[in-house]
Scaffold this active site. Structure first.
Site, short mmCIF file in Angstrom:
data_model
loop_
_atom_site.label_atom_id
_atom_site.label_comp_id
_atom_site.label_asym_id
_atom_site.label_seq_id
_atom_site.Cartn_x
_atom_site.Cartn_y
_atom_site.Cartn_z
NE ARG A 51 76.55 23.30 36.35
CZ ARG A 51 77.22 24.15 35.60
NH1 ARG A 51 77.42 25.40 35.99
NH2 ARG A 51 77.70 23.77 34.43
NE ARG A 94 77.11 30.79 33.13
CZ ARG A 94 77.98 29.80 32.93
NH1 ARG A 94 77.97 29.09 31.83
NH2 ARG A 94 78.89 29.53 33.85
CG PHE A 121 88.83 21.18 33.86
CD1 PHE A 121 87.93 21.26 32.82
CD2 PHE A 121 89.34 22.36 34.39
CE1 PHE A 121 87.54 22.48 32.29
CE2 PHE A 121 88.95 23.59 33.87
CZ PHE A 121 88.05 23.64 32.82
CG HIS A 158 77.02 23.63 28.41
ND1 HIS A 158 78.31 24.09 28.60
CD2 HIS A 158 76.51 24.35 27.38
CE1 HIS A 158 78.56 25.04 27.70
NE2 HIS A 158 77.49 25.21 26.94
CB THR A 213 81.37 25.68 37.50
OG1 THR A 213 81.16 26.82 36.66
CG2 THR A 213 81.98 24.54 36.71
O1 CDP Z 1 79.97 24.85 32.69
P1 CDP Z 1 80.46 26.19 33.19
O2 CDP Z 1 80.39 27.28 32.15
O3 CDP Z 1 79.81 26.57 34.49
O4 CDP Z 1 82.01 25.98 33.58
P2 CDP Z 1 83.34 26.09 32.68
O5 CDP Z 1 84.36 26.78 33.50
O6 CDP Z 1 83.03 26.63 31.33
O7 CDP Z 1 83.80 24.57 32.54
C1 CDP Z 1 83.19 23.70 31.60
C2 CDP Z 1 82.97 22.37 32.27
O8 CDP Z 1 84.25 21.78 32.57
C3 CDP Z 1 82.27 22.41 33.62
O9 CDP Z 1 80.86 22.52 33.52
C4 CDP Z 1 82.69 21.08 34.23
O10 CDP Z 1 81.97 19.97 33.72
C5 CDP Z 1 84.16 21.01 33.76
N1 CDP Z 1 85.10 21.53 34.77
C6 CDP Z 1 85.86 20.63 35.52
O11 CDP Z 1 85.76 19.42 35.31
N2 CDP Z 1 86.74 21.11 36.47
C7 CDP Z 1 86.88 22.43 36.70
N3 CDP Z 1 87.73 22.85 37.63
C8 CDP Z 1 86.13 23.34 35.94
C9 CDP Z 1 85.23 22.86 34.99
MG MG Z 2 81.41 27.45 30.37
#
Ligand code: CDP
Ligand code: MG
Length: 145
Positions: free
Chosen positions: A107, A90, A62, A120, A96
């Protein structure tokens, strides 16, 4: 167990910014937590900045989509301060993937999908410190008293 006073970085992502959800999201922070905003700035990330900010995800399927998304429009960065700020923010954000996010979380209310997920939040003390430094100098932040 006593709650530690922490700082964390929040970002209102381009989807939420363009849908005019800044007020709603800040409203959630102020009404549902005792976190305080000690810094705030609106900006648009360059491609290089976004790649550096999300370097930990480089190589994941991604990653390119995430960089496109995060550079697609303005964002607002917020420095939050308060008891257990990292975990607390969080919790208010939710998972997420909005399909897995608890009802009432930002979210679950405002995210479209796992990429376009509105906000974020830093995930640990060392990432919070690094991410705050990415956007704010020491003199940019209110010193809590
Ligand atoms: O933001 P968070 O810490 O909850 O998730 P992360 O696993 O650190 O991923 C960072 C960002 O990447 C997410 O907030 C999404 O915008 C994106 N992402 C995505 O597009 N597809 C995924 N399967 C996981 C994350
Ligand atoms: Mg993250």
């Amino acid at each position: 167990m006593s709650r530690e006073l922490q700082r964390t970085l929040a970002i209102i992502k381009p989807d939420a910014y363009s849908y005019r959800l800044i007020g709603a999201i800040i409203g959630e922070i102020e009404s549902k937590s005792d976190l305080r905003i000690i810094g705030a700035r609106a900006l648009r990330l360059t491609r290089e900045q976004a790649r550096r900010f999300y370097a930990v995800h480089e190589g994941k399927p991604f990653y390119d989509k995430l960089i496109m998304f995060m550079t697609s429009g303005p964002i607002m960065v917020l420095a939050l301060h308060g008891p257990d700020a990292i975990t607390r923010w969080r919790e208010i954000m939710g998972s997420t993937d909005p399909e897995e996010a608890k009802e009432g979380t930002i979210r679950s209310m405002f995210a479209s999908d796992v990429t376009f997920n509105a906000v974020h939040g830093s995930d640990a003390p060392h990432t919070a410190a690094a991410e705050l430094t990415f956007f704010f100098g020491d003199t940019d932040l209110i010193q809590p008293r």
